[in-house]
Design a protein around this motif. Structure first.
Motif, mmCIF file in Angstrom:
data_model
loop_
_atom_site.group_PDB
_atom_site.id
_atom_site.type_symbol
_atom_site.label_atom_id
_atom_site.label_comp_id
_atom_site.label_asym_id
_atom_site.label_seq_id
_atom_site.Cartn_x
_atom_site.Cartn_y
_atom_site.Cartn_z
ATOM 1 N N ALA A 1 0.822 -1.217 0.000
ATOM 2 C CA ALA A 1 0.000 0.000 0.000
ATOM 3 C C ALA A 1 0.854 1.264 0.000
ATOM 4 O O ALA A 1 0.591 2.215 0.751
ATOM 5 C CB ALA A 1 -0.954 -0.008 1.197
ATOM 6 N N CYS A 2 1.871 1.266 -0.845
ATOM 7 C CA CYS A 2 2.755 2.434 -0.959
ATOM 8 C C CYS A 2 2.484 3.180 -2.268
ATOM 9 O O CYS A 2 1.928 2.620 -3.216
ATOM 10 C CB CYS A 2 4.218 1.996 -0.916
ATOM 11 S SG CYS A 2 4.718 1.283 0.670
ATOM 12 N N VAL A 3 2.885 4.442 -2.300
ATOM 13 C CA VAL A 3 2.745 5.269 -3.498
ATOM 14 C C VAL A 3 4.114 5.784 -3.894
ATOM 15 O O VAL A 3 4.858 6.316 -3.057
ATOM 16 C CB VAL A 3 1.796 6.458 -3.253
ATOM 17 C CG1 VAL A 3 1.779 7.381 -4.467
ATOM 18 C CG2 VAL A 3 0.386 5.964 -2.936
ATOM 19 N N LEU A 4 4.458 5.606 -5.179
ATOM 20 C CA LEU A 4 5.684 6.173 -5.739
ATOM 21 C C LEU A 4 5.266 7.056 -6.900
ATOM 22 O O LEU A 4 4.676 6.575 -7.879
ATOM 23 C CB LEU A 4 6.637 5.087 -6.227
ATOM 24 C CG LEU A 4 7.333 4.217 -5.164
ATOM 25 C CD1 LEU A 4 6.407 3.107 -4.678
ATOM 26 C CD2 LEU A 4 8.624 3.599 -5.730
ATOM 27 N N ALA A 5 5.539 8.352 -6.814
ATOM 28 C CA ALA A 5 5.138 9.294 -7.843
ATOM 29 C C ALA A 5 6.307 10.196 -8.215
ATOM 30 O O ALA A 5 6.944 10.784 -7.340
ATOM 31 C CB ALA A 5 3.957 10.141 -7.354
ATOM 32 N N GLY A 6 6.563 10.281 -9.524
ATOM 33 C CA GLY A 6 7.668 11.114 -9.979
ATOM 34 C C GLY A 6 9.000 10.684 -9.419
ATOM 35 O O GLY A 6 9.872 11.512 -9.146
ATOM 36 N N VAL A 7 9.176 9.380 -9.254
ATOM 37 C CA VAL A 7 10.386 8.836 -8.624
ATOM 38 C C VAL A 7 11.396 8.408 -9.685
ATOM 39 O O VAL A 7 11.049 7.779 -10.687
ATOM 40 C CB VAL A 7 10.016 7.629 -7.731
ATOM 41 C CG1 VAL A 7 11.255 6.841 -7.333
ATOM 42 C CG2 VAL A 7 9.272 8.110 -6.491
ATOM 43 N N GLU A 8 12.653 8.736 -9.457
ATOM 44 C CA GLU A 8 13.751 8.235 -10.292
ATOM 45 C C GLU A 8 14.318 6.983 -9.635
ATOM 46 O O GLU A 8 14.830 7.041 -8.518
ATOM 47 C CB GLU A 8 14.853 9.283 -10.427
ATOM 48 C CG GLU A 8 14.486 10.489 -11.257
ATOM 49 C CD GLU A 8 15.686 11.400 -11.473
ATOM 50 O OE1 GLU A 8 16.703 11.236 -10.763
ATOM 51 O OE2 GLU A 8 15.602 12.269 -12.351
ATOM 52 N N ALA A 9 14.185 5.841 -10.330
ATOM 53 C CA ALA A 9 14.730 4.591 -9.802
ATOM 54 C C ALA A 9 15.539 3.881 -10.883
ATOM 55 O O ALA A 9 15.638 2.654 -10.879
ATOM 56 C CB ALA A 9 13.607 3.703 -9.290
ATOM 57 N N PHE A 10 16.112 4.669 -11.781
ATOM 58 C CA PHE A 10 16.890 4.056 -12.857
ATOM 59 C C PHE A 10 18.113 3.337 -12.283
ATOM 60 O O PHE A 10 18.706 3.755 -11.289
ATOM 61 C CB PHE A 10 17.321 5.106 -13.888
ATOM 62 C CG PHE A 10 18.111 6.262 -13.322
ATOM 63 C CD1 PHE A 10 19.473 6.166 -13.111
ATOM 64 C CD2 PHE A 10 17.482 7.454 -13.003
ATOM 65 C CE1 PHE A 10 20.206 7.221 -12.595
ATOM 66 C CE2 PHE A 10 18.200 8.530 -12.492
ATOM 67 C CZ PHE A 10 19.563 8.408 -12.280
#
Length: 229
Positions: free
Chosen positions: A97-106
């Motif tokens: 139940a997490c939110v990742l928005a506009g995240v850089e995970a390259f």
């Protein structure tokens, strides 16, 4: 793959100690620490290490966790907005139940990890390596997996909207459980995936276009040609 549903299911639950202090530090090692209901705004914690930790109801806004290692970490109800998770390493973890928005995970390396009921919005996972990863009942919207390597990855109950797979390499990727399979590009990467007959029918026009195959009913002139009189 272990898949704890709550904090009490963790084998190290009794060892967890509350996090002391207001922030995180680069290069620090956090062992059996519980971060709860904490806001980390603009945090800079490059190359930190988290071992058998839990993060519940936390908020990361902007800042960078680039190069961090998360080993056997449980993350629940937390938000990552505009935060860099580039080149992080995840192993034996669960995110619920997490939110990742506009995240850089390259460049991230994610192994034996379960994402359950998570929402990904405009997450950059280009050139990431995912092995034995499960996306369960998630929503991935505008997620970029261009150039990524996916091995033994599955998507049960997950909706994939405008997923980018250009130059990705898929091996034993199981897309049959996806409730929505909408690719923005990279249809050729599906050669290493398993899909259902229904998904194949839905993808057929885009697959044909990616292969340069013209689809037309009998009697219809081919593109660029006219009928002889």
């Amino acid at each position: 793959m272990d898949n704890p549903a709550s904090l009490r299911d963790l084998p190290y639950a009794d060892l967890l100690q509350p996090h002391e202090g207001a922030g995180l530090r680069s290069g620090e090692r956090y062992d059996t620490v519980h971060f709860d209901a904490t806001a980390f705004g603009g945090v800079e914690a490059l190359d930190a290490r988290f071992l058998e930790c839990a993060l519940t109801d936390c908020a990361f806004t902007d800042g960078s966790l680039r190069g961090c290692g998360l080993n056997d970490v449980f993350v629940s109800g937390s938000r990552f907005v505009g935060t860099s998770l580039a080149e992080t390493e995840w192993q034996d973890g669960t995110a619920d139940a997490c939110v990742l928005a506009g995240v850089e995970a390259f460049g991230a390396r994610i192994r034996r990890t379960v994402f359950r009921r998570c929402k990904f919005e405009s997450v950059n996972l280009r050139s990431a390596t995912l092995r034995e990863v499960v996306f369960e009942d998630c929503v991935l919207r505008d997620t970029d997996l261009g150039g990524a390597t996916l091995t033994d990855v599955s998507f049960p109950g997950t909706a994939l909207h405008r997923l980018r797979l250009g130059r990705a390499a898929l091996t034993r990727a199981d897309l049959r459980g996806a409730t929505v399979l909408d690719l923005a590009d990279g249809h050729e990467a599906l050669r290493g995936a398993t899909i259902t007959p229904g998904q194949l029918l839905d993808l057929a026009p885009a697959l044909a276009a990616s292969l340069g195959v013209a689809v037309a009913a009998p009697g219809i002139p081919l593109p660029g040609r006219t009928r002889r009189r």
